[in-house]
Design a protein around this motif. Structure first.
Motif, PDB file in Angstrom:
ATOM      1  N   ALA A  66      37.180  58.182  40.906  1.00  0.00           N
ATOM      2  CA  ALA A  66      37.759  56.790  41.987  1.00  0.00           C
ATOM      3  C   ALA A  66      37.501  55.624  41.438  1.00  0.00           C
ATOM      4  O   ALA A  66      38.461  54.677  41.574  1.00  0.00           O
ATOM      5  CB  ALA A  66      37.023  57.203  43.219  1.00  0.00           C
ATOM      6  N   ASN A  67      36.451  55.164  40.889  1.00  0.00           N
ATOM      7  CA  ASN A  67      36.220  53.890  40.365  1.00  0.00           C
ATOM      8  C   ASN A  67      36.793  53.525  38.963  1.00  0.00           C
ATOM      9  O   ASN A  67      36.640  52.529  38.494  1.00  0.00           O
ATOM     10  CB  ASN A  67      34.789  53.684  40.596  1.00  0.00           C
ATOM     11  CG  ASN A  67      33.994  54.362  39.675  1.00  0.00           C
ATOM     12  OD1 ASN A  67      34.383  55.419  39.109  1.00  0.00           O
ATOM     13  ND2 ASN A  67      32.775  53.928  39.337  1.00  0.00           N
ATOM     14  N   GLU A  68      37.346  54.577  38.053  1.00  0.00           N
ATOM     15  CA  GLU A  68      37.925  54.258  37.027  1.00  0.00           C
ATOM     16  C   GLU A  68      39.240  54.043  36.931  1.00  0.00           C
ATOM     17  O   GLU A  68      40.039  54.369  38.089  1.00  0.00           O
ATOM     18  CB  GLU A  68      37.385  55.887  36.007  1.00  0.00           C
ATOM     19  CG  GLU A  68      36.019  55.963  35.749  1.00  0.00           C
ATOM     20  CD  GLU A  68      36.130  57.347  35.049  1.00  0.00           C
ATOM     21  OE1 GLU A  68      36.922  58.188  34.953  1.00  0.00           O
ATOM     22  OE2 GLU A  68      34.831  57.331  34.099  1.00  0.00           O
ATOM     23  N   LEU A 110      43.054  44.161  38.764  1.00  0.00           N
ATOM     24  CA  LEU A 110      41.566  43.395  38.621  1.00  0.00           C
ATOM     25  C   LEU A 110      41.009  43.968  37.518  1.00  0.00           C
ATOM     26  O   LEU A 110      40.359  43.170  36.787  1.00  0.00           O
ATOM     27  CB  LEU A 110      41.060  43.842  39.750  1.00  0.00           C
ATOM     28  CG  LEU A 110      41.570  43.335  41.217  1.00  0.00           C
ATOM     29  CD1 LEU A 110      40.568  43.534  42.627  1.00  0.00           C
ATOM     30  CD2 LEU A 110      41.683  41.748  41.243  1.00  0.00           C
ATOM     31  N   CYS A 111      41.321  45.267  37.038  1.00  0.00           N
ATOM     32  CA  CYS A 111      40.619  45.826  35.780  1.00  0.00           C
ATOM     33  C   CYS A 111      41.483  45.452  34.422  1.00  0.00           C
ATOM     34  O   CYS A 111      40.947  45.812  33.500  1.00  0.00           O
ATOM     35  CB  CYS A 111      40.827  47.419  35.823  1.00  0.00           C
ATOM     36  SG  CYS A 111      42.629  47.859  36.003  1.00  0.00           S
ATOM     37  N   ARG A 112      42.449  44.546  34.594  1.00  0.00           N
ATOM     38  CA  ARG A 112      43.195  44.202  33.446  1.00  0.00           C
ATOM     39  C   ARG A 112      43.706  45.110  32.435  1.00  0.00           C
ATOM     40  O   ARG A 112      44.182  44.761  31.462  1.00  0.00           O
ATOM     41  CB  ARG A 112      42.163  43.070  32.574  1.00  0.00           C
ATOM     42  CG  ARG A 112      41.871  41.841  33.417  1.00  0.00           C
ATOM     43  CD  ARG A 112      43.287  40.799  33.380  1.00  0.00           C
ATOM     44  NE  ARG A 112      43.009  39.972  34.528  1.00  0.00           N
ATOM     45  CZ  ARG A 112      43.744  39.810  35.587  1.00  0.00           C
ATOM     46  NH1 ARG A 112      44.712  40.483  35.702  1.00  0.00           N
ATOM     47  NH2 ARG A 112      43.310  38.862  36.673  1.00  0.00           N
ATOM     48  N   THR A 113      44.081  46.282  32.995  1.00  0.00           N
ATOM     49  CA  THR A 113      44.745  47.503  32.415  1.00  0.00           C
ATOM     50  C   THR A 113      45.937  47.749  32.912  1.00  0.00           C
ATOM     51  O   THR A 113      46.056  48.055  34.057  1.00  0.00           O
ATOM     52  CB  THR A 113      43.613  48.806  32.641  1.00  0.00           C
ATOM     53  OG1 THR A 113      42.470  48.485  31.998  1.00  0.00           O
ATOM     54  CG2 THR A 113      44.466  50.021  31.680  1.00  0.00           C
ATOM     55  N   TYR A 120      42.876  51.087  44.065  1.00  0.00           N
ATOM     56  CA  TYR A 120      41.670  50.071  44.323  1.00  0.00           C
ATOM     57  C   TYR A 120      41.575  49.181  43.226  1.00  0.00           C
ATOM     58  O   TYR A 120      40.537  48.219  43.549  1.00  0.00           O
ATOM     59  CB  TYR A 120      40.572  50.941  44.605  1.00  0.00           C
ATOM     60  CG  TYR A 120      40.886  52.131  45.682  1.00  0.00           C
ATOM     61  CD1 TYR A 120      41.012  51.617  47.152  1.00  0.00           C
ATOM     62  CD2 TYR A 120      41.369  53.313  45.399  1.00  0.00           C
ATOM     63  CE1 TYR A 120      41.491  52.419  48.024  1.00  0.00           C
ATOM     64  CE2 TYR A 120      41.400  54.281  46.643  1.00  0.00           C
ATOM     65  CZ  TYR A 120      41.656  53.774  47.778  1.00  0.00           C
ATOM     66  OH  TYR A 120      42.014  54.680  48.775  1.00  0.00           O
ATOM     67  N   HIS A 121      42.246  49.059  42.208  1.00  0.00           N
ATOM     68  CA  HIS A 121      42.179  48.123  41.259  1.00  0.00           C
ATOM     69  C   HIS A 121      43.488  47.118  41.164  1.00  0.00           C
ATOM     70  O   HIS A 121      43.318  46.187  40.604  1.00  0.00           O
ATOM     71  CB  HIS A 121      41.977  48.649  39.743  1.00  0.00           C
ATOM     72  CG  HIS A 121      40.970  49.531  39.293  1.00  0.00           C
ATOM     73  ND1 HIS A 121      40.833  50.136  37.953  1.00  0.00           N
ATOM     74  CD2 HIS A 121      39.925  49.947  40.048  1.00  0.00           C
ATOM     75  CE1 HIS A 121      39.744  50.740  38.041  1.00  0.00           C
ATOM     76  NE2 HIS A 121      39.105  50.833  39.226  1.00  0.00           N
ATOM     77  N   ALA A 134      45.074  35.737  35.319  1.00  0.00           N
ATOM     78  CA  ALA A 134      45.257  36.023  33.953  1.00  0.00           C
ATOM     79  C   ALA A 134      44.992  35.400  32.918  1.00  0.00           C
ATOM     80  O   ALA A 134      44.288  35.611  31.707  1.00  0.00           O
ATOM     81  CB  ALA A 134      46.795  36.615  33.751  1.00  0.00           C
ATOM     82  N   ARG A 135      45.017  34.076  33.095  1.00  0.00           N
ATOM     83  CA  ARG A 135      44.867  32.943  32.256  1.00  0.00           C
ATOM     84  C   ARG A 135      43.317  32.897  32.167  1.00  0.00           C
ATOM     85  O   ARG A 135      42.509  32.771  31.030  1.00  0.00           O
ATOM     86  CB  ARG A 135      45.225  31.560  32.500  1.00  0.00           C
ATOM     87  CG  ARG A 135      46.937  31.391  32.296  1.00  0.00           C
ATOM     88  CD  ARG A 135      47.198  29.832  32.477  1.00  0.00           C
ATOM     89  NE  ARG A 135      46.801  29.543  33.856  1.00  0.00           N
ATOM     90  CZ  ARG A 135      47.682  29.402  34.826  1.00  0.00           C
ATOM     91  NH1 ARG A 135      48.969  29.964  34.854  1.00  0.00           N
ATOM     92  NH2 ARG A 135      47.298  28.937  35.973  1.00  0.00           N
ATOM     93  N   ALA A 136      42.571  32.965  33.249  1.00  0.00           N
ATOM     94  CA  ALA A 136      40.938  32.999  33.149  1.00  0.00           C
ATOM     95  C   ALA A 136      40.626  34.269  32.502  1.00  0.00           C
ATOM     96  O   ALA A 136      39.638  34.030  31.683  1.00  0.00           O
ATOM     97  CB  ALA A 136      40.731  32.803  34.550  1.00  0.00           C
ATOM     98  N   ALA A 137      41.047  35.262  32.633  1.00  0.00           N
ATOM     99  CA  ALA A 137      40.660  36.614  31.889  1.00  0.00           C
ATOM    100  C   ALA A 137      40.924  36.437  30.553  1.00  0.00           C
ATOM    101  O   ALA A 137      39.906  36.768  29.564  1.00  0.00           O
ATOM    102  CB  ALA A 137      41.388  37.698  32.292  1.00  0.00           C
ATOM    103  N   ALA A 138      42.231  35.717  30.051  1.00  0.00           N
ATOM    104  CA  ALA A 138      42.457  35.527  28.626  1.00  0.00           C
ATOM    105  C   ALA A 138      41.438  34.722  27.968  1.00  0.00           C
ATOM    106  O   ALA A 138      40.892  34.759  26.625  1.00  0.00           O
ATOM    107  CB  ALA A 138      43.924  35.253  28.315  1.00  0.00           C
ATOM    108  N   ALA A 139      40.982  33.442  28.604  1.00  0.00           N
ATOM    109  CA  ALA A 139      39.980  32.475  27.990  1.00  0.00           C
ATOM    110  C   ALA A 139      38.595  33.184  27.959  1.00  0.00           C
ATOM    111  O   ALA A 139      37.905  32.715  27.101  1.00  0.00           O
ATOM    112  CB  ALA A 139      40.049  31.231  29.098  1.00  0.00           C
ATOM    113  N   ALA A 140      38.303  33.867  28.795  1.00  0.00           N
ATOM    114  CA  ALA A 140      36.889  34.683  28.959  1.00  0.00           C
ATOM    115  C   ALA A 140      36.793  35.461  27.727  1.00  0.00           C
ATOM    116  O   ALA A 140      35.659  35.810  27.233  1.00  0.00           O
ATOM    117  CB  ALA A 140      36.710  35.407  29.931  1.00  0.00           C
TER     118      ALA A 140
END
Length: 141
Positions: A66-68, A110-113, A120-121, A134-140
């Protein structure tokens, strides 16, 4: 397309009881031969069209906890998003399990996949917020 003359089965009907179609392979018509190829049984009923859209959809999702991430195994766009019935697969999953998505919101993974359809993602949010995340995730990275 007509069969070539001299075929082993010329004029012979399919060997499945009640089938009037001409035999093509293994003594069966093409319909029964293809059923045998798919299911190992020439008389197996293809229930694909008897299932609901929801049943067909979840049959194309890789099983996971469920969490994957629940990965979409069907058709995908060039960008990697799943497609199902003229909509993205993650939208169908969210609406099937959670609720309709308001018109002014998009779904953020939220999982970026991109191939993930686990509702739930997914977070409904305005397009601008989705782009900011998306920009924040790419910068990280």
């Amino acid at each position: 397309m007509p069969r070539p003359k001299g075929s082993v089965y010329d004029g012979v009907a399919c060997s499945i009881d009640g089938c009037p179609r001409p035999a093509r392979k293994r003594g069966w018509c093409l319909r029964h031969y293809k059923a045998w190829e798919r299911n190992g049984d020439p008389v197996a009923i293809n229930d694909f069209f008897l299932r609901t859209p929801s049943q067909r959809f979840w049959g194309m999702v890789a099983p996971a906890d469920a969490n994957e991430c629940w990965l979409w195994m069907g058709t995908k766009t060039v960008a990697g998003y799943g497609m199902f019935r003229r909509t993205t697969a993650h939208r169908f999953a969210y609406e099937d399990m959670i609720a309709p998505i308001p018109e002014n919101l998009t779904l953020d993974h939220l999982c970026r996949t991109r191939g993930c359809v686990n509702p739930y993602h997914l977070d409904p949010c305005p397009r601008e917020e989705n782009a900011r995340r998306a920009r924040a995730a790419a910068a990280a990275v």
